[in-house]
Design an enzyme around this catalytic site. Structure first.
Site, short mmCIF file in Angstrom:
data_model
loop_
_atom_site.label_atom_id
_atom_site.label_comp_id
_atom_site.label_asym_id
_atom_site.label_seq_id
_atom_site.Cartn_x
_atom_site.Cartn_y
_atom_site.Cartn_z
N ASP A 183 26.53 85.69 17.73
CA ASP A 183 26.45 84.33 18.23
C ASP A 183 25.36 84.24 19.30
O ASP A 183 25.32 85.07 20.22
CB ASP A 183 27.80 83.89 18.81
CG ASP A 183 27.84 82.40 19.10
OD1 ASP A 183 27.99 81.62 18.15
OD2 ASP A 183 27.72 82.03 20.28
N ASN A 191 18.59 73.08 22.32
CA ASN A 191 18.59 71.70 21.82
C ASN A 191 18.39 70.70 22.95
O ASN A 191 17.66 69.71 22.80
CB ASN A 191 19.89 71.42 21.08
CG ASN A 191 19.97 72.11 19.74
OD1 ASN A 191 18.97 72.31 19.07
ND2 ASN A 191 21.18 72.50 19.34
N HIS A 196 16.24 68.99 18.80
CA HIS A 196 16.91 69.61 17.65
C HIS A 196 15.92 70.19 16.63
O HIS A 196 16.27 71.11 15.89
CB HIS A 196 17.84 68.60 16.98
CG HIS A 196 19.06 68.30 17.80
ND1 HIS A 196 20.17 69.10 17.80
CD2 HIS A 196 19.32 67.29 18.68
CE1 HIS A 196 21.09 68.62 18.62
NE2 HIS A 196 20.60 67.51 19.17
N GLU A 226 25.17 78.21 15.51
CA GLU A 226 24.37 79.36 15.95
C GLU A 226 25.10 80.68 15.72
O GLU A 226 24.78 81.69 16.34
CB GLU A 226 24.02 79.22 17.43
CG GLU A 226 25.20 79.18 18.37
CD GLU A 226 25.73 77.78 18.65
OE1 GLU A 226 26.27 77.57 19.73
OE2 GLU A 226 25.58 76.89 17.77
N ARG A 246 19.57 97.03 17.48
CA ARG A 246 18.26 96.65 16.95
C ARG A 246 18.16 95.13 16.82
O ARG A 246 17.12 94.53 17.15
CB ARG A 246 18.05 97.33 15.60
CG ARG A 246 16.62 97.26 15.09
CD ARG A 246 16.34 98.33 14.04
NE ARG A 246 17.30 98.26 12.94
CZ ARG A 246 18.12 99.26 12.60
NH1 ARG A 246 18.11 100.39 13.29
NH2 ARG A 246 18.95 99.13 11.58
#
Length: 331
Positions: A183, A191, A196, A226, A246
């Protein structure tokens, strides 16, 4: 002096010949199964071998994650008419527990006609002879269904379909794998600060970064908003931590663009974002795919509570190791 028209064709004649060849290649019809119901929905499956097996077994040509399907449930094979040399396709039940149905009728063996509907367990297929244009159309429909339009990664539904298949294979082969839930941190600020359009492009870029950071064969998805997910084939906790780091490092170091156009008349103020990641492992944490994902999600929120831009494993003691990483198989 008369010209020999056979010695050199005009450009128009050559063009017409090329068009005819192109049309001929497009109308060549080949056999496929179109999935109408089940986890392979809308998938066009080409029947390229003389014999194609269907079932739950790992070595089945068309492998179904379906408890109502037998390990080797049915097979589709070619049949040549000796009088006309025409090639037909037939289906044969392989002694399955729940039987094979064609157009609603149980069969032991029968020839297939264009448009016949085949039921194997809970999976319904339509047998069709398709030309190149039709095959490409079905492939595009399949891509639209299973992939997120913005990032090109799998949708959450498609992700769980693949995860269930991987869990079944892992159980049969006694092979580990790990689930990552990811996340973006404070994404709402992107935003709010840049709009957006920039937010959408940022999500696109993150999708590219995640895919590039994982190994070929690993599967990544966008869960919406997200939030992203992935599962890593033949990976234990230690290997998953390396892959997750990574991803985290690649997102953190990437300079995202704030420009909303490419005209150059707008100042591009680059910005950085970070990502938090949770990990759960099969079979240590759970064997059920849904439960495994929930555990990875729980670890993700622990990473959020720990300050974000971090990685948490569902079972921290299992993740800690000083041993060298074993090589992951190429699957």
């Amino acid at each position: 002096m008369t010209s020999n028209r056979n010695e050199q064709e005009s450009p128009t004649t050559q063009l017409n010949a090329e068009v005819k060849l192109d049309v001929a290649s497009q109308v060549e019809r080949r056999p496929v199964l179109i999935s109408l119901k089940g986890e392979l929905l809308a998938t066009p499956i080409p029947l390229e071998r003389d014999v194609v097996t269907i079932g739950r077994a790992l070595d089945a040509d068309i492998r179904l994650n379906d408890p109502k399907a037998s390990r080797l449930h049915a097979q589709i094979s070619t049949h040549t008419d000796p009088s006309s040399a025409a090639v037909r396709f037939g289906i044969k039940d392989l002694g399955s527990t729940n039987g094979t149905l064609v157009n609603g009728q149980p069969v032991s063996e029968t020839l297939l006609n264009d448009g016949d509907k085949i039921l194997v367990g809970d999976h319904l297929f339509r047998f069709e002879m398709l030309d190149e244009i039709d095959r490409e159309f079905h492939q595009q429909i399949h891509r639209l269904i299973v992939h997120d339009e913005l990032t090109g990664l799998l949708t959450s539904k498609s992700f769980f379909t693949e995860l269930r298949r991987e869990a079944a294979r892992a159980e049969e082969e006694k092979m580990p794998f790990c689930v990552l839930m990811m996340d973006l941190d404070y994404f709402k600020q992107v935003n709010d600060n840049y709009g957006h359009l920039v937010g959408s492009r940022t999500l696109q870029d993150v999708g590219v970064i995640i895919k590039a950071s994982l190994r070929a064969g690993d599967v990544a998805a966008r869960f919406g908003g997200e939030e992203f997910a992935a599962f890593l084939l033949d990976a234990d906790y230690a290997q998953a931590l390396v892959a997750a780091e990574r991803v985290r490092r690649s997102v953190e170091s990437h300079l995202f663009s704030s420009a909303t156009s490419t005209s150059g008349d707008q100042e591009d103020v680059g910005f950085h974002i970070t990502i938090s990641i949770g990990i759960a492992a099969y079979p240590e944490d759970a064997k059920d795919p849904i439960q495994l994902t929930e555990m990875a999600d729980s670890a993700l929120y622990r990473a959020k509570r720990n300050g974000r831009n971090s990685i948490c494993a569902y079972r921290t003691p299992l993740a800690a190791t000083d041993k060298p990483l074993r090589p992951r198989r190429h699957l």
